[in-house]
Design a protein around this motif. Structure first.
Motif, PDB file in Angstrom:
ATOM      1  N   ASP A  26       0.852  -1.181   0.000  1.00 50.27           N
ATOM      2  CA  ASP A  26       0.000   0.000   0.000  1.00 50.27           C
ATOM      3  C   ASP A  26       0.897   1.244   0.000  1.00 50.27           C
ATOM      4  O   ASP A  26       1.957   1.238   0.633  1.00 50.27           O
ATOM      5  CB  ASP A  26      -0.859  -0.029   1.277  1.00 50.27           C
ATOM      6  CG  ASP A  26      -2.072   0.867   1.148  1.00 50.27           C
ATOM      7  OD1 ASP A  26      -3.193   0.362   1.358  1.00 50.27           O
ATOM      8  OD2 ASP A  26      -1.908   2.070   0.853  1.00 50.27           O
ATOM      9  N   THR A  27       0.427   2.304  -0.668  1.00 43.54           N
ATOM     10  CA  THR A  27       1.215   3.548  -0.665  1.00 43.54           C
ATOM     11  C   THR A  27       1.225   4.173   0.737  1.00 43.54           C
ATOM     12  O   THR A  27       2.083   4.987   1.046  1.00 43.54           O
ATOM     13  CB  THR A  27       0.647   4.573  -1.666  1.00 43.54           C
ATOM     14  OG1 THR A  27      -0.754   4.700  -1.422  1.00 43.54           O
ATOM     15  CG2 THR A  27       0.891   4.142  -3.106  1.00 43.54           C
ATOM     16  N   LYS A  28       0.231   3.812   1.559  1.00 44.03           N
ATOM     17  CA  LYS A  28       0.193   4.353   2.923  1.00 44.03           C
ATOM     18  C   LYS A  28       1.075   3.492   3.840  1.00 44.03           C
ATOM     19  O   LYS A  28       0.737   2.332   4.109  1.00 44.03           O
ATOM     20  CB  LYS A  28      -1.247   4.397   3.430  1.00 44.03           C
ATOM     21  CG  LYS A  28      -1.379   5.111   4.758  1.00 44.03           C
ATOM     22  CD  LYS A  28      -2.826   5.315   5.154  1.00 44.03           C
ATOM     23  CE  LYS A  28      -2.894   6.027   6.479  1.00 44.03           C
ATOM     24  NZ  LYS A  28      -4.255   6.231   6.924  1.00 44.03           N
ATOM     25  N   LYS A  52      -0.843  -1.414  -4.504  1.00 41.36           N
ATOM     26  CA  LYS A  52      -2.299  -1.492  -4.350  1.00 41.36           C
ATOM     27  C   LYS A  52      -2.995  -0.245  -4.917  1.00 41.36           C
ATOM     28  O   LYS A  52      -2.645   0.888  -4.535  1.00 41.36           O
ATOM     29  CB  LYS A  52      -2.614  -1.619  -2.856  1.00 41.36           C
ATOM     30  CG  LYS A  52      -4.001  -2.123  -2.570  1.00 41.36           C
ATOM     31  CD  LYS A  52      -4.094  -2.490  -1.101  1.00 41.36           C
ATOM     32  CE  LYS A  52      -5.534  -2.475  -0.649  1.00 41.36           C
ATOM     33  NZ  LYS A  52      -5.610  -2.486   0.806  1.00 41.36           N
ATOM     34  N   GLY A  53      -3.922  -0.457  -5.808  1.00 40.63           N
ATOM     35  CA  GLY A  53      -4.689   0.661  -6.376  1.00 40.63           C
ATOM     36  C   GLY A  53      -3.998   1.351  -7.547  1.00 40.63           C
ATOM     37  O   GLY A  53      -4.551   2.290  -8.124  1.00 40.63           O
ATOM     38  N   PHE A  54      -2.790   0.917  -7.898  1.00 41.17           N
ATOM     39  CA  PHE A  54      -2.061   1.556  -9.004  1.00 41.17           C
ATOM     40  C   PHE A  54      -1.520   0.497  -9.975  1.00 41.17           C
ATOM     41  O   PHE A  54      -0.306   0.316 -10.087  1.00 41.17           O
ATOM     42  CB  PHE A  54      -0.923   2.430  -8.467  1.00 41.17           C
ATOM     43  CG  PHE A  54      -1.408   3.586  -7.653  1.00 41.17           C
ATOM     44  CD1 PHE A  54      -1.734   4.795  -8.258  1.00 41.17           C
ATOM     45  CD2 PHE A  54      -1.589   3.457  -6.273  1.00 41.17           C
ATOM     46  CE1 PHE A  54      -2.207   5.860  -7.509  1.00 41.17           C
ATOM     47  CE2 PHE A  54      -2.061   4.506  -5.519  1.00 41.17           C
ATOM     48  CZ  PHE A  54      -2.379   5.716  -6.131  1.00 41.17           C
ATOM     49  N   PRO A  55      -2.430  -0.223 -10.651  1.00 46.79           N
ATOM     50  CA  PRO A  55      -1.969  -1.278 -11.560  1.00 46.79           C
ATOM     51  C   PRO A  55      -1.057  -0.698 -12.644  1.00 46.79           C
ATOM     52  O   PRO A  55      -1.311   0.387 -13.150  1.00 46.79           O
ATOM     53  CB  PRO A  55      -3.273  -1.827 -12.169  1.00 46.79           C
ATOM     54  CG  PRO A  55      -4.326  -0.816 -11.873  1.00 46.79           C
ATOM     55  CD  PRO A  55      -3.887  -0.064 -10.665  1.00 46.79           C
ATOM     56  N   GLY A  56       0.005  -1.430 -12.951  1.00 49.34           N
ATOM     57  CA  GLY A  56       0.921  -0.987 -14.008  1.00 49.34           C
ATOM     58  C   GLY A  56       2.038  -0.082 -13.507  1.00 49.34           C
ATOM     59  O   GLY A  56       2.995   0.178 -14.219  1.00 49.34           O
ATOM     60  N   TRP A  57       1.932   0.406 -12.263  1.00 46.31           N
ATOM     61  CA  TRP A  57       2.967   1.299 -11.739  1.00 46.31           C
ATOM     62  C   TRP A  57       3.957   0.519 -10.883  1.00 46.31           C
ATOM     63  O   TRP A  57       3.593  -0.425 -10.192  1.00 46.31           O
ATOM     64  CB  TRP A  57       2.348   2.393 -10.871  1.00 46.31           C
ATOM     65  CG  TRP A  57       1.682   3.461 -11.671  1.00 46.31           C
ATOM     66  CD1 TRP A  57       0.410   3.428 -12.156  1.00 46.31           C
ATOM     67  CD2 TRP A  57       2.245   4.703 -12.073  1.00 46.31           C
ATOM     68  NE1 TRP A  57       0.142   4.582 -12.843  1.00 46.31           N
ATOM     69  CE2 TRP A  57       1.259   5.394 -12.807  1.00 46.31           C
ATOM     70  CE3 TRP A  57       3.491   5.312 -11.893  1.00 46.31           C
ATOM     71  CZ2 TRP A  57       1.479   6.655 -13.352  1.00 46.31           C
ATOM     72  CZ3 TRP A  57       3.700   6.570 -12.425  1.00 46.31           C
ATOM     73  CH2 TRP A  57       2.703   7.225 -13.156  1.00 46.31           C
ATOM     74  N   TYR A 116      -3.814  12.287  -8.832  1.00 50.41           N
ATOM     75  CA  TYR A 116      -4.221  11.125  -8.019  1.00 50.41           C
ATOM     76  C   TYR A 116      -3.885   9.809  -8.719  1.00 50.41           C
ATOM     77  O   TYR A 116      -3.948   8.749  -8.120  1.00 50.41           O
ATOM     78  CB  TYR A 116      -5.723  11.192  -7.696  1.00 50.41           C
ATOM     79  CG  TYR A 116      -6.062  12.312  -6.728  1.00 50.41           C
ATOM     80  CD1 TYR A 116      -5.820  12.166  -5.364  1.00 50.41           C
ATOM     81  CD2 TYR A 116      -6.571  13.518  -7.179  1.00 50.41           C
ATOM     82  CE1 TYR A 116      -6.109  13.189  -4.466  1.00 50.41           C
ATOM     83  CE2 TYR A 116      -6.869  14.556  -6.301  1.00 50.41           C
ATOM     84  CZ  TYR A 116      -6.628  14.379  -4.941  1.00 50.41           C
ATOM     85  OH  TYR A 116      -6.894  15.398  -4.063  1.00 50.41           O
ATOM     86  N   ARG A 117      -3.544   9.890 -10.013  1.00 45.52           N
ATOM     87  CA  ARG A 117      -3.167   8.668 -10.743  1.00 45.52           C
ATOM     88  C   ARG A 117      -1.711   8.269 -10.483  1.00 45.52           C
ATOM     89  O   ARG A 117      -1.275   7.212 -10.927  1.00 45.52           O
ATOM     90  CB  ARG A 117      -3.404   8.874 -12.242  1.00 45.52           C
ATOM     91  CG  ARG A 117      -4.896   8.972 -12.575  1.00 45.52           C
ATOM     92  CD  ARG A 117      -5.121   9.530 -13.970  1.00 45.52           C
ATOM     93  NE  ARG A 117      -4.723   8.598 -15.022  1.00 45.52           N
ATOM     94  CZ  ARG A 117      -4.724   8.919 -16.321  1.00 45.52           C
ATOM     95  NH1 ARG A 117      -5.112  10.125 -16.704  1.00 45.52           N
ATOM     96  NH2 ARG A 117      -4.344   8.032 -17.220  1.00 45.52           N
ATOM     97  N   LEU A 118      -0.951   9.133  -9.818  1.00 44.14           N
ATOM     98  CA  LEU A 118       0.439   8.775  -9.478  1.00 44.14           C
ATOM     99  C   LEU A 118       0.471   8.123  -8.090  1.00 44.14           C
ATOM    100  O   LEU A 118      -0.235   8.570  -7.187  1.00 44.14           O
ATOM    101  CB  LEU A 118       1.342  10.012  -9.448  1.00 44.14           C
ATOM    102  CG  LEU A 118       1.405  10.915 -10.678  1.00 44.14           C
ATOM    103  CD1 LEU A 118       2.505  11.970 -10.486  1.00 44.14           C
ATOM    104  CD2 LEU A 118       1.684  10.129 -11.933  1.00 44.14           C
ATOM    105  N   PRO A 119       1.295   7.097  -7.920  1.00 45.72           N
ATOM    106  CA  PRO A 119       1.313   6.375  -6.622  1.00 45.72           C
ATOM    107  C   PRO A 119       2.109   7.113  -5.547  1.00 45.72           C
ATOM    108  O   PRO A 119       3.127   6.630  -5.067  1.00 45.72           O
ATOM    109  CB  PRO A 119       1.976   5.038  -6.991  1.00 45.72           C
ATOM    110  CG  PRO A 119       2.857   5.370  -8.147  1.00 45.72           C
ATOM    111  CD  PRO A 119       2.213   6.484  -8.905  1.00 45.72           C
TER     112      PRO A 119
END
Ligand SMILES: Cc1cc2nc3c(=O)[nH]c(=O)nc-3n(C[C@H](O)[C@H](O)[C@H](O)COP(=O)(O)O)c2cc1C
Ligand SMILES: [Mn+2]
Length: 448
Positions: A26-28, A52-57, A116-119
């Motif tokens: 998770d980014t958090k 998590k929440g940022f597929p492809g990154w 918000y699309r950046l992790p």
């Protein structure tokens, strides 16, 4: 040298200094927790492949977590870092302009533009939000047009808004104020995911007016390749993973903080300028890079070590030409405490060095001077010098109220500190009594 971040990462992988993390994070806190652990165990840099929440990154962290990683980034053996850095920092190779580069593979403008699309990562427990922590800001002086390259954290405020923590005692902060005085915003590009020499070069303590891309060129031994932005008149590394283009909003300030800072404590909320984002360009499948700051040692500390040591070394050399070594200590956050060994030719030479260093304004609070027979990197030897070559009533200098760029929470007034220096050198005319006890033949013992 390395042409881009990706070629450097391949190199790191070959030498066992990059770990690909397959586990979803998770980014958090979870990414920052990994960086904390690798920093503490002096482990490898981490490439998180599932966020998590940022597929492809992919998110890269701890790229400079250890001194070994700094040495690899510069291609210099660890034990020669300061010596070589001192020369390379002064080489100054101008950047080269190229028409385009990988950073232009994808471009978000207008409705597509969405931060918000950046992790972006939330690092420490009480941080007020997600921050970009290792974006390299490029801006131009409103009066002269020279470029400045530095790193300043940015708090996520909205789809196209970020804070920019660049106080006026840093060059970019000064440029923002100059632009505001002319009733304008300052165009600022933020490059994320660049080759190591650019990151390390951005930390050089060079005067206002020196373009740090020249320093980065010197460090890498070849020009940095730059290309123009899409919406602002600023040049950025052509092979950056991501570039955020934007303009500061004149007069606007937002609360920024608390944030876990380099002294190892939280800084309180401060009033930071705001950037309105105008475009985001990036490579296909970009790698987003983050950096941890907090209790030493983190990459925020390792990245400043040689820039600080170099500026200190040069200053000492003016006063004490036979300076032997300088060491900005980890416990002193690589900023607050420096140990210097000199060969003095005047009984009071150490006191002049202490005054010069405390007045540098780079955050030094404590200066310890030892003789040339003391290894500045060995805390035992330094403490031994303090115990046997120093009397507190005559060998300590205390200077109240000095201007400096410290975030030390103990100071009574922000960016102001008292400084102290300790002359732990033995008297020149009586050195015999202070010599280390020696046993002949230790080097001849072969059974150990
Ligand atoms: C990872 C990292 C994060 C940093 N964050 C900030 C920041 O948020 N604000 C700041 O003023 N300096 C920050 N710095 C320090 C500046 O980038 C550094 O002092 C730089 O040399 C300033 O450039 P200048 O001399 O052109 O002003 C950071 C450094 C690193 C390595
Ligand atoms: Mn600068």
């Amino acid at each position: 040298m390395f042409d881009d971040l990706r070629s450097y990462l391949s190199h790191l992988e070959k030498v066992g200094q990059l770990l690909r993390v397959e586990e979803e994070v998770d980014t958090k806190f979870e990414i920052a927790a990994g960086i904390r652990k690798t920093s503490d165990i002096r482990g490898p840099a981490l490439l998180f492949e599932r966020v998590k929440g940022f597929p492809g990154w992919r998110v890269l962290g701890g790229l400079f977590a250890t001194r070994k990683l700094i040495a690899l980034g510069l291609g210099i053996p660890e034990d020669q870092l300061l010596e070589r850095y001192l020369t390379l920092e002064e080489e100054r190779i101008p950047p080269e302009m190229v028409k385009s580069g990988p950073v232009k593979e994808v471009c978000w403008k207008g409705d597509e533009l969405d931060l918000y699309r950046l992790p972006m990562v939330i690092h420490s427990e009480k941080d007020c939000g997600p921050y970009i922590t290792i974006g390299v800001q490029i801006g131009k002086d409103p009066d002269t047009g020279f470029r400045n390259v530095s790193i300043h954290r940015m708090l996520l405020l909205g789809k196209d808004r970020l804070s920019l923590w660049a106080p006026p005692d840093h060059h970019l902060g000064r440029m923002i104020l100059k632009a505001e005085e002319k009733g304008r915003g300052l165009e600022v590009a933020t490059a994320i995911g660049v080759e190591p020499a650019i990151i390390i070069g951005s930390q050089a303590k060079v005067p206002f007016g020196v373009d740090e891309f020249y320093v980065a060129g010197g460090l890498r031994g070849a020009p940095v390749k730059l290309t123009g932005c899409e919406t602002i008149d600023v040049e950025v590394p052509a092979s950056s993973e991501i570039v955020i283009e934007g303009v500061t909003v004149p007069g606007e300030r937002v609360p920024d903080g608390p944030y876990g800072e380099y002294p190892g404590c939280y800084s309180e909320a401060k009033q930071a300028p705001v950037v309105k984002v105008t475009a985001i360009t990036m490579r296909q499948n970009p790698i987003y890079q983050t950096a941890l700051t907090g209790m030493p040692v983190t990459e925020n500390h390792t990245l400043i070590e040689y820039a600080n040591a170099a500026v200190i070394y040069r200053e000492v050399k003016k006063i004490s030409p036979e300076v032997r070594a300088v060491y900005v200590t980890p416990g002193g956050t690589f900023r607050h405490h420096v140990v210097v060994s000199i060969k003095k030719r005047h009984e009071e030479e150490a006191r002049n060095v202490i005054l010069a260093l405390l007045s540098l304004g780079i955050g030094l609070k404590q200066v310890t001077i030892v003789d040339e027979d003391i290894d500045v990197h060995d805390p035992l030897q330094v403490e031994w010098a303090l115990s046997t070559r120093m009397q507190p009533d005559k060998d300590i200098v205390i200077i109240p109220r000095l201007a400096c760029s410290t975030l030390d929470p103990s100071v009574p007034v922000a960016r102001t500190t008292a400084g102290w220096g300790i002359d732990a050198t033995a008297p020149m005319n009586d050195f015999e009594r202070f010599k280390k006890v020696n046993i002949p033949g230790v080097e001849k013992v072969k059974y150990l």
